[in-house]
Design an enzyme around this catalytic site. Structure first.
Site, PDB file in Angstrom:
ATOM      1  N   ASP A  51      30.022  37.853  38.095  1.00 34.73           N
ATOM      2  CA  ASP A  51      28.768  37.718  38.850  1.00 34.73           C
ATOM      3  C   ASP A  51      27.981  39.027  38.911  1.00 34.73           C
ATOM      4  OD1 ASP A  51      29.311  35.073  39.345  1.00 34.73           O
ATOM      5  OD2 ASP A  51      30.169  35.430  41.325  1.00 34.73           O
TER       6      ASP A  51
ATOM      7  N   ARG B  14      22.794  34.089  31.122  1.00 34.40           N
ATOM      8  CA  ARG B  14      22.621  35.465  31.598  1.00 34.40           C
ATOM      9  C   ARG B  14      22.667  36.511  30.489  1.00 34.40           C
ATOM     10  NH1 ARG B  14      25.719  34.998  37.418  1.00 34.40           N
ATOM     11  NH2 ARG B  14      23.928  34.075  38.468  1.00 34.40           N
TER      12      ARG B  14
ATOM     13  N   SER C 214      38.670  30.359  35.497  1.00 32.16           N
ATOM     14  CA  SER C 214      37.565  29.980  36.373  1.00 32.16           C
ATOM     15  C   SER C 214      38.096  29.562  37.734  1.00 32.16           C
ATOM     16  CB  SER C 214      36.789  28.823  35.735  1.00 32.16           C
ATOM     17  OG  SER C 214      36.054  28.125  36.712  1.00 32.16           O
TER      18      SER C 214
ATOM     19  N   ARG D 126      33.812  27.470  50.768  1.00 34.10           N
ATOM     20  CA  ARG D 126      35.169  26.974  51.040  1.00 34.10           C
ATOM     21  C   ARG D 126      35.350  26.647  52.522  1.00 34.10           C
ATOM     22  NH1 ARG D 126      35.041  29.621  46.385  1.00 34.10           N
ATOM     23  NH2 ARG D 126      36.634  29.333  44.788  1.00 34.10           N
TER      24      ARG D 126
ATOM     25  N   ARG E 231      24.112  22.386  33.687  1.00 34.62           N
ATOM     26  CA  ARG E 231      25.332  23.181  33.488  1.00 34.62           C
ATOM     27  C   ARG E 231      26.554  22.293  33.179  1.00 34.62           C
ATOM     28  NH1 ARG E 231      25.714  27.416  38.249  1.00 34.62           N
ATOM     29  NH2 ARG E 231      27.449  28.141  36.980  1.00 34.62           N
TER      30      ARG E 231
ATOM     31  N   LYS F  70      25.936  30.289  33.320  1.00 29.55           N
ATOM     32  CA  LYS F  70      25.765  30.533  34.760  1.00 29.55           C
ATOM     33  C   LYS F  70      24.412  29.954  35.194  1.00 29.55           C
ATOM     34  CE  LYS F  70      29.673  32.390  35.759  1.00 29.55           C
ATOM     35  NZ  LYS F  70      30.573  31.685  36.682  1.00 29.55           N
TER      36      LYS F  70
ATOM     37  N   SER G  39      31.318  32.554  48.107  1.00 35.82           N
ATOM     38  CA  SER G  39      32.519  31.783  47.732  1.00 35.82           C
ATOM     39  C   SER G  39      33.286  31.351  48.983  1.00 35.82           C
ATOM     40  CB  SER G  39      33.445  32.639  46.866  1.00 35.82           C
ATOM     41  OG  SER G  39      32.846  32.899  45.631  1.00 35.82           O
TER      42      SER G  39
ATOM     43  N   ARG H 287      20.565  36.175  40.559  1.00 33.69           N
ATOM     44  CA  ARG H 287      21.125  37.498  40.225  1.00 33.69           C
ATOM     45  C   ARG H 287      20.252  38.253  39.225  1.00 33.69           C
ATOM     46  NH1 ARG H 287      25.748  37.352  43.196  1.00 33.69           N
ATOM     47  NH2 ARG H 287      26.874  35.384  43.147  1.00 33.69           N
TER      48      ARG H 287
ATOM     49  N   GLY I 287      26.954  25.702  41.464  1.00 36.73           N
ATOM     50  CA  GLY I 287      28.071  25.253  40.625  1.00 36.73           C
ATOM     51  C   GLY I 287      29.349  25.154  41.434  1.00 36.73           C
TER      52      GLY I 287
HETATM   53  C1  S3P Z   1      32.967  31.137  42.118  1.00 36.81           C
HETATM   54  C2  S3P Z   1      33.566  31.358  40.911  1.00 36.81           C
HETATM   55  C3  S3P Z   1      32.895  31.971  39.759  1.00 36.81           C
HETATM   56  C4  S3P Z   1      31.607  32.667  40.148  1.00 36.81           C
HETATM   57  C5  S3P Z   1      30.786  31.856  41.104  1.00 36.81           C
HETATM   58  C6  S3P Z   1      31.564  31.542  42.362  1.00 36.81           C
HETATM   59  C7  S3P Z   1      33.737  30.510  43.206  1.00 36.81           C
HETATM   60  O1  S3P Z   1      32.618  30.982  38.792  1.00 36.81           O
HETATM   61  O2  S3P Z   1      30.850  32.967  38.994  1.00 36.81           O
HETATM   62  O3  S3P Z   1      29.603  32.579  41.466  1.00 36.81           O
HETATM   63  O4  S3P Z   1      33.310  30.570  44.370  1.00 36.81           O
HETATM   64  O5  S3P Z   1      34.798  29.944  42.907  1.00 36.81           O
HETATM   65  P1  S3P Z   1      33.749  30.529  37.719  1.00 36.81           P
HETATM   66  O6  S3P Z   1      34.995  30.390  38.467  1.00 36.81           O
HETATM   67  O7  S3P Z   1      33.308  29.244  37.136  1.00 36.81           O
HETATM   68  O8  S3P Z   1      33.768  31.625  36.708  1.00 36.81           O
END
Ligand code: S3P
Length: 428
Positions: free
Chosen positions: A317, A348, A169, A31, A124, A344, A27, A390, A96
């Protein structure tokens, strides 16, 4: 992404190891690639996750005009004066996070952008970001009326907004924050449970003003000047480390020290559940750089079943790996309110229960979760990851108890390229 197989042999011994090379946080790495574009000076990132997902985000930053220099240790990202319209599509691969956050960032930039990804990502749901972005004036289209990639974004001026999200989310929140900081006036965003908050922490660290008020509304102030650059070392990913936390918790008399993990409270809930199941877990904070960072020590215990139905966004996750601990634990465990698991990298809920069934574990499946009847032992099986990193790694950990043949494991490289190397370390 090629299809590979992994054959896991039973580990007939306990282990006691210190691991200091868990994959960097996915994550935060995504970013870093994106937020460095919001500065006018170079950002310096150490320990950037060299997994496929995050390298795709970095490639997109380059296509938008950033200069990327990589000496193998530090990645220097020099942003362009203005983000440029790319001459090609922007491929988010399996990510995603890549697609949803870039959708928010690009919606407010002049130009034409096409975001696409692999066959899993293209299946997705994207309406969770395209709908609110369209409602503030973004011009976005895609298959199924903007729900499925490829997405076409014609970026431009956006309106300010007040949006109460129907889902907790971090991807949706981050997309809307990235759109909101490009506006002319304050915007507001609310979610019922605080989802992971790296976006707020990092952007504020760079000089933005994103304030979470006591009533839960997040106040997003428009940027009045470019942000300060990032200069950080990405900590290790608690969701990657968690596979090995489960390994230590289920292999009798084992102990593992996981070094330099982000201890952000929105990221370590799965460890709290493992503790509730009986494992002995210690958290040792070492530093604070945007977030608390430190070591997590996990020791084996005879595990008991557990019920998980709250704070789901904080452990979403880790649920596949946690389900392996649930299968080992004595008694029943259940997971509810986790419908998000169905959208996901694979569905899952069905990936977990159907693969556990192949290992001889009884279950009940619900639309929003599952019940696992644990403690009866797991048997070796041939399972398929459904292209989901995962799932592949969770069943590799189960294989330490009973052996496991796992099909379709190339996906592990999306988030944890050195997973197998660390797994081998447990055998020494
Ligand atoms: C993430 C947010 C989560 C997580 C993903 C990474 C992120 O998804 O499942 O692996 O980096 O913001 P959601 O925010 O859609 O639940």
């Amino acid at each position: 992404m090629s299809v590979k197989e992994l054959k896991i042999t039973k580990l007939d011994k306990s282990f006691g190891v210190v691991v200091d090379n868990i994959a960097s946080d996915k994550s935060i790495s995504h970013r870093c690639a994106m937020f460095s574009l919001l500065s006018d000076k170079p950002s310096y990132i150490k320990n950037f996750l060299r997994g496929e997902d995050t390298m795709d985000s970095l490639k997109i930053a380059a296509l938008l005009g950033a200069m990327i220099e990589d000496d193998g240790e530090t990645i220097k990202i020099t942003p362009p004066k203005e983000l440029k319209e790319p001459s090609d599509i922007l491929d988010c691969g399996n990510a995603g996070t890549g697609m949803r956050l870039y959708a928010g960032l690009l919606a407010g930039i002049d130009g034409s952008f096409v975001l696409t990804g692999d066959k899993y990502l293209r299946s997705r749901p994207m309406k969770r970001v395209t709908d609110p972005l369209r409602s503030i004036g973004a011009k976005i289209d895609g298959r199924e009326d903007g729900n499925k990639a490829p997405l076409h974004i014609r970026g431009g001026k956006l309106k300010s907004f007040k949006y109460h999200s129907p889902i907790d989310s971090a991807q949706v929140k981050s997309a809307l924050i990235l759109a909101g900081i490009k506006g002319d006036e304050k915007s507001y965003y609310k979610e019922d449970l605080l989802s992971r908050d790296h976006t707020e922490r990092m952007l504020n660290g760079m000089g933005a003003k994103i304030i979470t008020n006591e009533d839960g509304w997040i106040e997003i102030n428009p940027l009045t000047s470019p942000l300060n650059p990032l200069n950080l070392t990405v900590p290790a990913d608690p969701s990657s480390a968690f596979f090995f936390a489960v390994a230590a918790a289920i292999i009798p008399n084992s102990k593992i020290t996981l070094k330099n993990i982000t201890l952000n409270p929105t990221r370590i809930e799965a460890y709290k559940i493992l503790e509730k199941m009986g494992a002995k877990i210690t958290y040792i904070e070492q530093e604070n750089l945007y977030e608390p960072i430190g070591d997590i020590v996990v020791e084996y215990a005879s595990l008991q079943g557990v019920e998980v139905s709250e704070n789901i966004a904080w452990l979403i996750d880790e649920l596949p790996a946690l389900s392996i601990a649930m299968a080992v634990a004595s008694g029943e465990s259940y997971v509810r309110n986790a419908k998000e698991l169905r959208v996901k990298e694979s569905d899952r809920i069905s990936s977990v229960v159907n693969n556990l069934a192949l290992c001889g574990v009884d279950f009940e499946e619900y639309e929003d979760g599952y019940k696992i009847f644990g403690g009866k032992g797991l048997k070796k099986a041939t399972i398929n990851s459904n292209g989901d990193h995962r799932i592949a790694m969770s069943f590799a950990i189960a294989g330490l108890l009973c052996g496991m043949d796992i099909e379709d494991t190339a996906c592990i490289d999306t988030s944890f390229p050195n997973f197998v190397e660390i797994l081998e370390l447990l055998k020494d």
